[in-house]
Write a protein that holds these residues in place. Sequence first.
Motif, short mmCIF file in Angstrom:
data_model
loop_
_atom_site.label_atom_id
_atom_site.label_comp_id
_atom_site.label_asym_id
_atom_site.label_seq_id
_atom_site.Cartn_x
_atom_site.Cartn_y
_atom_site.Cartn_z
N ALA A 150 -50.35 -18.15 13.44
CA ALA A 150 -51.76 -18.53 13.33
C ALA A 150 -52.55 -17.45 12.59
O ALA A 150 -53.43 -17.76 11.77
CB ALA A 150 -52.35 -18.77 14.71
N TRP A 151 -52.24 -16.19 12.87
CA TRP A 151 -52.96 -15.08 12.22
C TRP A 151 -52.64 -15.02 10.73
O TRP A 151 -53.56 -14.95 9.89
CB TRP A 151 -52.59 -13.77 12.91
N LEU A 152 -51.35 -15.06 10.37
CA LEU A 152 -50.97 -14.93 8.97
C LEU A 152 -51.36 -16.16 8.15
O LEU A 152 -51.61 -16.05 6.94
CB LEU A 152 -49.46 -14.70 8.85
N SER A 153 -51.39 -17.33 8.80
CA SER A 153 -51.74 -18.55 8.06
C SER A 153 -53.25 -18.79 8.03
O SER A 153 -53.70 -19.76 7.40
CB SER A 153 -51.06 -19.76 8.71
N GLY A 154 -54.01 -17.94 8.70
CA GLY A 154 -55.45 -18.14 8.74
C GLY A 154 -55.84 -19.32 9.61
O GLY A 154 -56.90 -19.92 9.41
N GLY A 155 -54.97 -19.68 10.56
CA GLY A 155 -55.27 -20.81 11.45
C GLY A 155 -54.94 -22.16 10.88
O GLY A 155 -55.30 -23.19 11.45
N ALA A 156 -54.23 -22.20 9.74
CA ALA A 156 -53.90 -23.48 9.11
C ALA A 156 -53.00 -24.31 9.99
O ALA A 156 -51.87 -23.92 10.27
CB ALA A 156 -53.22 -23.23 7.76
N TYR A 157 -53.50 -25.45 10.43
CA TYR A 157 -52.76 -26.44 11.22
C TYR A 157 -52.36 -25.92 12.60
O TYR A 157 -51.78 -26.66 13.38
CB TYR A 157 -51.49 -26.90 10.47
N ALA A 158 -52.59 -24.67 12.91
CA ALA A 158 -52.16 -24.12 14.20
C ALA A 158 -53.19 -23.12 14.71
O ALA A 158 -52.94 -21.93 14.71
CB ALA A 158 -50.79 -23.47 14.08
N ASP A 159 -54.31 -23.62 15.10
CA ASP A 159 -55.34 -22.76 15.69
C ASP A 159 -54.98 -22.52 17.16
O ASP A 159 -55.04 -23.43 17.98
CB ASP A 159 -56.70 -23.44 15.58
N VAL A 160 -54.56 -21.29 17.46
CA VAL A 160 -54.11 -20.99 18.83
C VAL A 160 -55.35 -20.81 19.71
O VAL A 160 -55.85 -19.70 19.90
CB VAL A 160 -53.22 -19.73 18.86
N ASN A 161 -55.87 -21.94 20.23
CA ASN A 161 -57.04 -21.91 21.09
C ASN A 161 -56.62 -22.13 22.54
O ASN A 161 -55.44 -22.13 22.87
CB ASN A 161 -58.05 -22.97 20.63
N LEU A 162 -57.61 -22.34 23.41
CA LEU A 162 -57.31 -22.49 24.83
C LEU A 162 -56.41 -23.69 25.09
O LEU A 162 -55.47 -23.61 25.89
CB LEU A 162 -58.61 -22.62 25.62
N ASP A 163 -56.68 -24.82 24.42
CA ASP A 163 -55.86 -26.02 24.63
C ASP A 163 -54.41 -25.79 24.25
O ASP A 163 -53.49 -26.18 24.98
CB ASP A 163 -56.43 -27.20 23.84
#
Length: 319
Positions: A150-163
């Motif tokens: 998520a960090w390296l991709s800038g959150g693309a398609y995989a935003d590691v949020n609470l859900d």
Amino acid sequence: MLQRLVRIDVMVRMLVLAILLATFLPVTGQRLEAAYAVSNVAVFLLFFLNGIRLSRGDVARGIRHVRLLVPLALWCFGAMAAAGYGLSLLAAGLVPPLIALGLLYLGALPSTVQSATAYTSIAGGNVASSVVSAALLNILGVFVSAPIFAWLSGGAYADVNLDSLIRLFLIVLLPFGLGQMSQLRMLPWLHSHPSLIGWMDRTAISIAVYVAFSGAVEQGIWTRLDLVSWAWLLALLCLLLVVAYGGAWLLSGVLSLQRGERISFMYSGAHKSVGMGAPLALVMFPPTVAGIILVPLLVYHLLQLVVSAPIASRFNRAA
């Protein structure tokens, strides 16, 4: 044993079958949601079994071997993730964007336990170190692979949020913890049914690949990737293999590890786990995205088996 591994093994055949089934008989529409739920159950069971199998004593011994484990973790989740990131940038314009993103996802994954251990044994390496280090990398991967991606991709398609963290906990971490707590009761049964457990592992992984690849087929993966794109993808993955094997071997030499541990370090550092990657992809991404992102991992998995056999044979002859 080497001759058996050089042949196409059962796991590879099941992965190919899952891809063929998804290509010609994909599950789509509302049925895809139902298949997704079945896959989540299979993934839960897979990590529950992994929790039972990994002895807490082995975990403790592996953690104490910091001279091997710490550099290996830094190599696996640092250098290999950086290599995947670099290849994803290099692949921009050469392959579809989700395939390029799949190269980054591949780099962020942990090692595979079964094949890394098998080839370490054939090559005359330290099997105990291989089993424990690869297993610990898989545990660590549960916590760090998704955030690194998520960090390296800038959150693309995989935003590691609470859900997404809750889903990771319920489907991956919770069953592993339950397996660890159930060891005393379940381990004798597990040891008495080794073939059944092996098939359960392979089936869970194959279901995850089938569901993910069905989503990719629905998104037209076979029309998105032409022969030129496939050629570029193979070239990039071959480059990653050279970096993975060569870099891990050189680093183990710099660390002045013994020969057996160097072999263990190389295989654990170069192999990537479809057993972790496929289930984790279905937790992190929608099925329509997961299948396309998994393509580099599936191809790399096949290539690492092809490359590992002659390398192991050469080490064996040299010993």
